[in-house]
Design a protein around this motif. Structure first.
Motif, PDB file in Angstrom:
ATOM      1  N   ILE A   1     -41.448  24.245  12.582  1.00  0.00           N
ATOM      2  CA  ILE A   1     -40.987  25.630  12.471  1.00  0.00           C
ATOM      3  C   ILE A   1     -40.366  26.049  13.805  1.00  0.00           C
ATOM      4  CG2 ILE A   1     -41.778  28.031  12.261  1.00  0.00           C
ATOM      5  CD1 ILE A   1     -41.951  26.830   9.628  1.00  0.00           C
ATOM      6  N   HIS A   2     -39.201  26.694  13.756  1.00  0.00           N
ATOM      7  CA  HIS A   2     -38.547  27.245  14.937  1.00  0.00           C
ATOM      8  C   HIS A   2     -38.582  28.771  14.813  1.00  0.00           C
ATOM      9  CE1 HIS A   2     -36.546  23.489  16.385  1.00  0.00           C
ATOM     10  NE2 HIS A   2     -36.866  23.134  15.151  1.00  0.00           N
ATOM     11  N   LEU A   3     -39.205  29.434  15.788  1.00  0.00           N
ATOM     12  CA  LEU A   3     -39.262  30.894  15.805  1.00  0.00           C
ATOM     13  C   LEU A   3     -38.562  31.406  17.047  1.00  0.00           C
ATOM     14  CD1 LEU A   3     -42.945  31.572  14.714  1.00  0.00           C
ATOM     15  CD2 LEU A   3     -40.900  31.545  13.304  1.00  0.00           C
ATOM     16  N   TYR A   4     -38.003  32.617  16.939  1.00  0.00           N
ATOM     17  CA  TYR A   4     -37.237  33.197  18.041  1.00  0.00           C
ATOM     18  C   TYR A   4     -37.808  34.553  18.410  1.00  0.00           C
ATOM     19  CZ  TYR A   4     -33.983  29.598  16.611  1.00  0.00           C
ATOM     20  OH  TYR A   4     -33.421  28.379  16.282  1.00  0.00           O
ATOM     21  N   SER A   5     -37.710  34.874  19.704  1.00  0.00           N
ATOM     22  CA  SER A   5     -38.085  36.201  20.180  1.00  0.00           C
ATOM     23  C   SER A   5     -36.980  36.700  21.102  1.00  0.00           C
ATOM     24  CB  SER A   5     -39.420  36.161  20.928  1.00  0.00           C
ATOM     25  OG  SER A   5     -39.316  35.384  22.095  1.00  0.00           O
ATOM     26  N   HIS A   6     -36.946  38.003  21.320  1.00  0.00           N
ATOM     27  CA  HIS A   6     -35.961  38.623  22.202  1.00  0.00           C
ATOM     28  C   HIS A   6     -36.686  39.701  22.981  1.00  0.00           C
ATOM     29  CE1 HIS A   6     -32.462  40.872  23.579  1.00  0.00           C
ATOM     30  NE2 HIS A   6     -31.715  39.825  23.216  1.00  0.00           N
ATOM     31  N   SER A   7     -36.484  39.734  24.286  1.00  0.00           N
ATOM     32  CA  SER A   7     -37.224  40.650  25.158  1.00  0.00           C
ATOM     33  C   SER A   7     -37.042  42.114  24.786  1.00  0.00           C
ATOM     34  CB  SER A   7     -36.804  40.451  26.610  1.00  0.00           C
ATOM     35  OG  SER A   7     -37.137  39.158  27.034  1.00  0.00           O
ATOM     36  N   TYR A   8     -35.905  42.474  24.209  1.00  0.00           N
ATOM     37  CA  TYR A   8     -35.616  43.876  23.928  1.00  0.00           C
ATOM     38  C   TYR A   8     -35.601  44.213  22.448  1.00  0.00           C
ATOM     39  CZ  TYR A   8     -34.597  43.963  28.837  1.00  0.00           C
ATOM     40  OH  TYR A   8     -34.709  43.856  30.196  1.00  0.00           O
ATOM     41  N   LYS A   9     -36.212  43.370  21.621  1.00  0.00           N
ATOM     42  CA  LYS A   9     -36.306  43.657  20.189  1.00  0.00           C
ATOM     43  C   LYS A   9     -37.743  43.473  19.729  1.00  0.00           C
ATOM     44  CE  LYS A   9     -31.613  42.506  18.892  1.00  0.00           C
ATOM     45  NZ  LYS A   9     -30.761  41.752  17.971  1.00  0.00           N
TER      46      LYS A   9
ATOM     47  N   PRO B   1     -47.466  26.585  20.881  1.00  0.00           N
ATOM     48  CA  PRO B   1     -46.158  25.987  20.583  1.00  0.00           C
ATOM     49  C   PRO B   1     -46.034  24.596  21.194  1.00  0.00           C
ATOM     50  CG  PRO B   1     -45.933  27.649  22.275  1.00  0.00           C
ATOM     51  CD  PRO B   1     -47.357  27.707  21.798  1.00  0.00           C
ATOM     52  N   HIS B   2     -45.294  23.738  20.521  1.00  0.00           N
ATOM     53  CA  HIS B   2     -45.027  22.399  21.037  1.00  0.00           C
ATOM     54  C   HIS B   2     -44.003  22.478  22.168  1.00  0.00           C
ATOM     55  CE1 HIS B   2     -43.025  18.443  21.102  1.00  0.00           C
ATOM     56  NE2 HIS B   2     -44.260  17.995  20.911  1.00  0.00           N
ATOM     57  N   THR B   3     -42.983  23.315  21.984  1.00  0.00           N
ATOM     58  CA  THR B   3     -41.908  23.458  22.968  1.00  0.00           C
ATOM     59  C   THR B   3     -41.500  24.920  23.059  1.00  0.00           C
ATOM     60  OG1 THR B   3     -41.081  21.300  22.271  1.00  0.00           O
ATOM     61  CG2 THR B   3     -39.607  22.631  23.605  1.00  0.00           C
ATOM     62  N   VAL B   4     -41.200  25.374  24.274  1.00  0.00           N
ATOM     63  CA  VAL B   4     -40.655  26.710  24.498  1.00  0.00           C
ATOM     64  C   VAL B   4     -39.321  26.551  25.215  1.00  0.00           C
ATOM     65  CG1 VAL B   4     -40.998  28.946  25.600  1.00  0.00           C
ATOM     66  CG2 VAL B   4     -42.960  27.701  24.680  1.00  0.00           C
ATOM     67  N   ILE B   5     -38.262  27.141  24.634  1.00  0.00           N
ATOM     68  CA  ILE B   5     -36.922  27.016  25.194  1.00  0.00           C
ATOM     69  C   ILE B   5     -36.422  28.403  25.571  1.00  0.00           C
ATOM     70  CG2 ILE B   5     -34.570  26.203  24.771  1.00  0.00           C
ATOM     71  CD1 ILE B   5     -35.875  24.458  22.496  1.00  0.00           C
ATOM     72  N   PRO B   6     -36.455  28.774  26.868  1.00  0.00           N
ATOM     73  CA  PRO B   6     -35.946  30.084  27.281  1.00  0.00           C
ATOM     74  C   PRO B   6     -34.418  30.074  27.355  1.00  0.00           C
ATOM     75  CG  PRO B   6     -36.842  28.920  29.166  1.00  0.00           C
ATOM     76  CD  PRO B   6     -37.066  28.046  27.959  1.00  0.00           C
TER      77      PRO B   6
ATOM     78  N   VAL C   1     -40.989  26.091  19.247  1.00  0.00           N
ATOM     79  CA  VAL C   1     -41.069  25.097  18.184  1.00  0.00           C
ATOM     80  C   VAL C   1     -42.544  24.795  17.928  1.00  0.00           C
ATOM     81  CG1 VAL C   1     -40.415  22.777  17.461  1.00  0.00           C
ATOM     82  CG2 VAL C   1     -38.875  24.104  18.931  1.00  0.00           C
ATOM     83  N   PHE C   2     -42.934  24.898  16.666  1.00  0.00           N
ATOM     84  CA  PHE C   2     -44.318  24.637  16.257  1.00  0.00           C
ATOM     85  C   PHE C   2     -44.337  23.503  15.249  1.00  0.00           C
ATOM     86  CE2 PHE C   2     -44.113  29.088  17.405  1.00  0.00           C
ATOM     87  CZ  PHE C   2     -45.271  29.302  18.121  1.00  0.00           C
ATOM     88  N   PHE C   3     -45.358  22.654  15.305  1.00  0.00           N
ATOM     89  CA  PHE C   3     -45.598  21.626  14.302  1.00  0.00           C
ATOM     90  C   PHE C   3     -46.907  21.992  13.615  1.00  0.00           C
ATOM     91  CE2 PHE C   3     -42.847  19.442  17.316  1.00  0.00           C
ATOM     92  CZ  PHE C   3     -41.881  18.941  16.453  1.00  0.00           C
ATOM     93  N   LEU C   4     -46.833  22.362  12.341  1.00  0.00           N
ATOM     94  CA  LEU C   4     -47.980  22.905  11.633  1.00  0.00           C
ATOM     95  C   LEU C   4     -48.566  21.910  10.635  1.00  0.00           C
ATOM     96  CD1 LEU C   4     -46.515  26.430  10.836  1.00  0.00           C
ATOM     97  CD2 LEU C   4     -47.866  25.729  12.819  1.00  0.00           C
ATOM     98  N   PRO C   5     -49.865  21.593  10.768  1.00  0.00           N
ATOM     99  CA  PRO C   5     -50.540  20.763   9.766  1.00  0.00           C
ATOM    100  C   PRO C   5     -50.819  21.601   8.513  1.00  0.00           C
ATOM    101  CG  PRO C   5     -52.077  21.392  11.485  1.00  0.00           C
ATOM    102  CD  PRO C   5     -50.730  21.914  11.896  1.00  0.00           C
TER     103      PRO C   5
END
Length: 112
Positions: A35-43, A65-70, A78-82
């Protein structure tokens, strides 16, 4: 372990047992949903996360999270969910986050 012993345990200890059991089951299957999730500092809240939930939609704990990409104000996780049930939270509108419940079975999202 007998039921009487489990009834004497704290909620944190029982949640730890549930987490370990889910990890063992996931290790046997070896399939995880990416799963790929996104966030935004001003939303919204400016955060994105995944939580494990029970059958009553009560949060049991959060998934790391497995990976965080700023990327400036935006961030991708990025999450890997069982297998299990989850609550996902990601960027939405200016004042609200998008949240949705999913069930993962055999590395696939199950449609309700």
């Amino acid at each position: 372990m007998e039921r009487q012993e489990m009834e004497k345990m704290s909620n944190d200890d029982l949640n730890a047992i549930i987490t370990m059991a889910q990890e063992i089951i996931a290790g046997r299957n070896g399939k995880k949903l990416e799963i790929h999730l996104y966030s935004h500092s001003y939303k919204g809240s400016g955060k994105c996360w995944v939580a494990r939930i029970d059958e009553y939609k009560k949060i049991l704990g959060f998934v790391e999270p497995h990976t965080v990409i700023p990327d400036g104000y935006r961030r991708e996780k990025v999450f890997f969910l069982p297998d299990g049930q989850y609550l996902l939270c990601s960027v939405g509108s200016k004042s609200h986050d998008n949240r949705r419940y999913i069930t993962v079975r055999d590395g696939q999202e199950v449609k309700k």
